[in-house]
Design a protein around this motif. Structure first.
Motif, PDB file in Angstrom:
ATOM      1  N   SER A  82     114.243  27.548 -27.536  1.00 29.47           N
ATOM      2  CA  SER A  82     114.777  26.184 -27.524  1.00 29.47           C
ATOM      3  C   SER A  82     115.341  25.881 -28.906  1.00 29.47           C
ATOM      4  O   SER A  82     114.970  26.514 -29.889  1.00 29.47           O
ATOM      5  N   ASP A  83     116.266  24.926 -28.958  1.00 31.80           N
ATOM      6  CA  ASP A  83     116.893  24.568 -30.229  1.00 31.80           C
ATOM      7  C   ASP A  83     115.834  24.205 -31.274  1.00 31.80           C
ATOM      8  O   ASP A  83     114.840  23.546 -30.959  1.00 31.80           O
ATOM      9  N   GLU A  84     116.078  24.638 -32.508  1.00 25.26           N
ATOM     10  CA  GLU A  84     115.201  24.288 -33.629  1.00 25.26           C
ATOM     11  C   GLU A  84     116.044  23.552 -34.670  1.00 25.26           C
ATOM     12  O   GLU A  84     117.154  23.968 -34.979  1.00 25.26           O
ATOM     13  N   TYR A  85     115.497  22.458 -35.200  1.00 24.44           N
ATOM     14  CA  TYR A  85     116.211  21.602 -36.145  1.00 24.44           C
ATOM     15  C   TYR A  85     115.552  21.673 -37.519  1.00 24.44           C
ATOM     16  O   TYR A  85     114.387  22.025 -37.646  1.00 24.44           O
ATOM     17  N   TRP A  86     116.318  21.293 -38.538  1.00 26.25           N
ATOM     18  CA  TRP A  86     115.781  21.259 -39.902  1.00 26.25           C
ATOM     19  C   TRP A  86     114.757  20.147 -40.050  1.00 26.25           C
ATOM     20  O   TRP A  86     113.867  20.216 -40.876  1.00 26.25           O
ATOM     21  N   GLY A  87     114.891  19.105 -39.273  1.00 25.26           N
ATOM     22  CA  GLY A  87     113.968  17.958 -39.297  1.00 25.26           C
ATOM     23  C   GLY A  87     113.834  17.427 -37.886  1.00 25.26           C
ATOM     24  O   GLY A  87     113.838  18.189 -36.921  1.00 25.26           O
ATOM     25  N   LYS A 134     119.120  24.048 -36.895  1.00 27.02           N
ATOM     26  CA  LYS A 134     118.770  25.209 -37.709  1.00 27.02           C
ATOM     27  C   LYS A 134     119.052  26.491 -36.928  1.00 27.02           C
ATOM     28  O   LYS A 134     119.708  27.392 -37.421  1.00 27.02           O
ATOM     29  N   TYR A 135     118.546  26.576 -35.691  1.00 27.58           N
ATOM     30  CA  TYR A 135     118.782  27.721 -34.809  1.00 27.58           C
ATOM     31  C   TYR A 135     119.028  27.208 -33.396  1.00 27.58           C
ATOM     32  O   TYR A 135     118.251  26.398 -32.894  1.00 27.58           O
ATOM     33  N   ALA A 136     120.069  27.702 -32.771  1.00 31.14           N
ATOM     34  CA  ALA A 136     120.364  27.320 -31.387  1.00 31.14           C
ATOM     35  C   ALA A 136     119.560  28.188 -30.431  1.00 31.14           C
ATOM     36  O   ALA A 136     119.289  29.355 -30.713  1.00 31.14           O
ATOM     37  N   SER A 137     119.206  27.611 -29.293  1.00 30.60           N
ATOM     38  CA  SER A 137     118.501  28.368 -28.265  1.00 30.60           C
ATOM     39  C   SER A 137     119.321  29.594 -27.878  1.00 30.60           C
ATOM     40  O   SER A 137     120.540  29.522 -27.727  1.00 30.60           O
TER      41      SER A 137
END
Length: 103
Positions: free
Chosen positions: A53-58, A66-69
């Motif tokens: 799943s998508d990961e965000y910086w915050g 930060k990283y796309a799924s």
């Protein structure tokens, strides 16, 4: 039971998504991690996991991605993502530098 036989050093995953007609379709995700060294490129001993799943910086909605799924609907081509650090030549202080990736 659906199974995937992986005979590579890479990380794999199966996902099931409905196609445009609503028919369940199996999607295979293969993630390969490489080390880029000064004189060669090699398959990394540390294969990174598939991002599910998508990961965000915050907080999502208040920060950048930060990283796309990596588990998603079918794509017509391959994604290539470079994650790393850029350093200036020794003894030189710079505010920015160009970085490129050629495949």
């Amino acid at each position: 039971m659906l199974q995937l036989s992986n005979k590579t050093p890479f990380i794999t995953n199966l996902a099931i998504f409905p196609d445009k007609e609503g028919i369940d379709t199996v999607i295979t995700v293969i993630k390969a991690t490489f080390d880029i060294l000064p004189d060669k490129i090699r398959v990394s001993e540390n294969q990174l996991p598939i991002i599910k799943s998508d990961e965000y910086w915050g907080a999502p909605g208040n920060s950048s991605l930060k990283y796309a799924s990596e588990i998603t609907l079918p794509k017509p081509a391959t994604d290539i993502v470079m994650i790393g650090h850029a350093y200036p030549p020794k003894g030189k202080a710079v505010k920015s530098t160009d970085v490129s990736l050629k495949v």
